[in-house]
Write a protein that holds these residues in place. Structure first.
Motif, PDB file in Angstrom:
ATOM      1  N   ALA B  69      -3.645  47.278  19.148  1.00 28.16           N
ATOM      2  CA  ALA B  69      -4.500  48.405  18.744  1.00 28.16           C
ATOM      3  C   ALA B  69      -4.890  49.285  19.936  1.00 28.16           C
ATOM      4  CB  ALA B  69      -5.770  47.872  18.065  1.00 28.16           C
ATOM      5  N   ASN B  70      -4.695  50.580  19.772  1.00 30.82           N
ATOM      6  CA  ASN B  70      -5.074  51.612  20.755  1.00 30.82           C
ATOM      7  C   ASN B  70      -4.266  51.603  22.056  1.00 30.82           C
ATOM      8  OD1 ASN B  70      -7.294  52.625  19.131  1.00 30.82           O
ATOM      9  ND2 ASN B  70      -8.366  50.749  19.673  1.00 30.82           N
ATOM     10  N   SER B  71      -3.293  50.694  22.167  1.00 31.68           N
ATOM     11  CA  SER B  71      -2.556  50.617  23.436  1.00 31.68           C
ATOM     12  C   SER B  71      -1.761  51.896  23.691  1.00 31.68           C
ATOM     13  CB  SER B  71      -1.634  49.397  23.465  1.00 31.68           C
ATOM     14  OG  SER B  71      -0.692  49.413  22.409  1.00 31.68           O
ATOM     15  N   ARG B  72      -1.156  52.464  22.651  1.00 32.15           N
ATOM     16  CA  ARG B  72      -0.340  53.669  22.846  1.00 32.15           C
ATOM     17  C   ARG B  72      -1.175  54.845  23.312  1.00 32.15           C
ATOM     18  NH1 ARG B  72       3.383  53.382  17.491  1.00 32.15           N
ATOM     19  NH2 ARG B  72       1.376  52.766  16.633  1.00 32.15           N
ATOM     20  N   GLU B  73      -2.274  55.069  22.622  1.00 38.37           N
ATOM     21  CA  GLU B  73      -3.095  56.231  22.918  1.00 38.37           C
ATOM     22  C   GLU B  73      -3.659  56.141  24.343  1.00 38.37           C
ATOM     23  OE1 GLU B  73      -3.255  54.192  20.369  1.00 38.37           O
ATOM     24  OE2 GLU B  73      -2.798  55.412  18.609  1.00 38.37           O
ATOM     25  N   VAL B  74      -4.202  54.978  24.677  1.00 42.14           N
ATOM     26  CA  VAL B  74      -4.840  54.827  25.999  1.00 42.14           C
ATOM     27  C   VAL B  74      -3.795  54.834  27.113  1.00 42.14           C
ATOM     28  CG1 VAL B  74      -6.271  53.350  27.453  1.00 42.14           C
ATOM     29  CG2 VAL B  74      -6.828  53.625  25.017  1.00 42.14           C
TER      30      VAL B  74
END
Lengths: 174, 174
Positions: B69-74
């Motif tokens: 979760a959220n790894s791509r965006e961050v």
């Protein structure tokens, strides 16, 4: 002491394979000697250059390379004496990754999987020695002893300590 | 600043896949919650442990992992700001190498092949930050900021600065 050793054109004869595959594909007779100072693709007619550049994407290309003369014997001794890592900039060719691993299993089984590195750039390697045929890898290496391994394409490159062949490496480190 | 980011259990949900594949293979109902503090193979009957350990050798296992979760965006934002490398200790499983490269192409296309590292050990990495779920990788890292990324198996591990999740990493670095 930690040594990083490149694969293509240092322990694996990629250059020779480029010449061999080109000659077979186009019924040509290019020799290593006439290539000195150039990449193989630069030595062929323009209409064949793309074919040579695509060797690296063809199944079996990296799997069937010949080991460079004396690389196995000398690397085995180096591996007993130092912390030796194989470090290949292979990520551009995803098809090559398992082939390179399988090739090491066959020809360099004494190099443990823990000591194998497939990467993109080499300036992130932390160690003392990098043996590589590409000056751009050596330039950015921060260890104390970058060593240019002689390959047909780099015979005119200056500015680096040179290793002429694996006997030369044995003389330097064993 | 140079950051190294692990794959399994940091950007790829390997742990969740182990539970899912085990449940499917044995019609079981293991949950992530009951696994806390353990490896998945430690949570199954002894006669099934080898099967779980062999997930990593099965075609498609690494290729079909869900991103964390959220790894791509961050990571995309980190990548705009710092020198970011993905560094996965993958060499034990040669079958995983191309799958990991293809998986990055799909989910993290903004990580250039030059910034991808598949290796055995991580103490040879030269940089500032290592974000990893394995304490043995962090222990030997010589950069200034090793960060333990929380995964079910390491919830009881002490002695490292911890990143609870990708929002936590964003708070630390963005």
């Amino acid at each position: 002491m930690t040594l990083f050793v490149d694969m293509d054109e240092v322990i694996a004869d990629t250059y020779g394979a480029h010449v061999e595959w080109y000659n077979k594909d186009f019924n040509a007779a290019l020799t290593l000697e006439e290539c000195h100072g150039k990449e193989v693709w630069q030595m062929v007619p323009e209409k064949h250059q793309q074919s040579v550049r695509l060797h690296a994407t063809r199944p079996g290309f990296f799997r069937t390379l010949d080991p460079i003369a004396n690389s196995r014997e000398v690397l085995k001794e180096l591996n007993n004496k130092y912390e030796v890592f194989i470090a290949s900039a292979a990520m551009q060719f995803p098809n090559s990754l398992q082939e390179k691993s399988d090739w090491l299993d066959e020809h360099f089984p004494f190099i443990h999987w823990k000591n194998r590195i497939l990467c993109g750039e080499k300036h992130i390697l932390k160690g003392d020695v990098l043996i590589d045929d590409r000056s751009y890898n050596l330039q950015r290496f921060t260890g104390e002893r970058p060593l240019l391994f002689t390959s047909p394409h780099n015979v005119h490159t200056n500015g680096f300590e040179r290793a002429m062949d694996w006997e030369d490496i044995a003389a330097k480190f064993l």
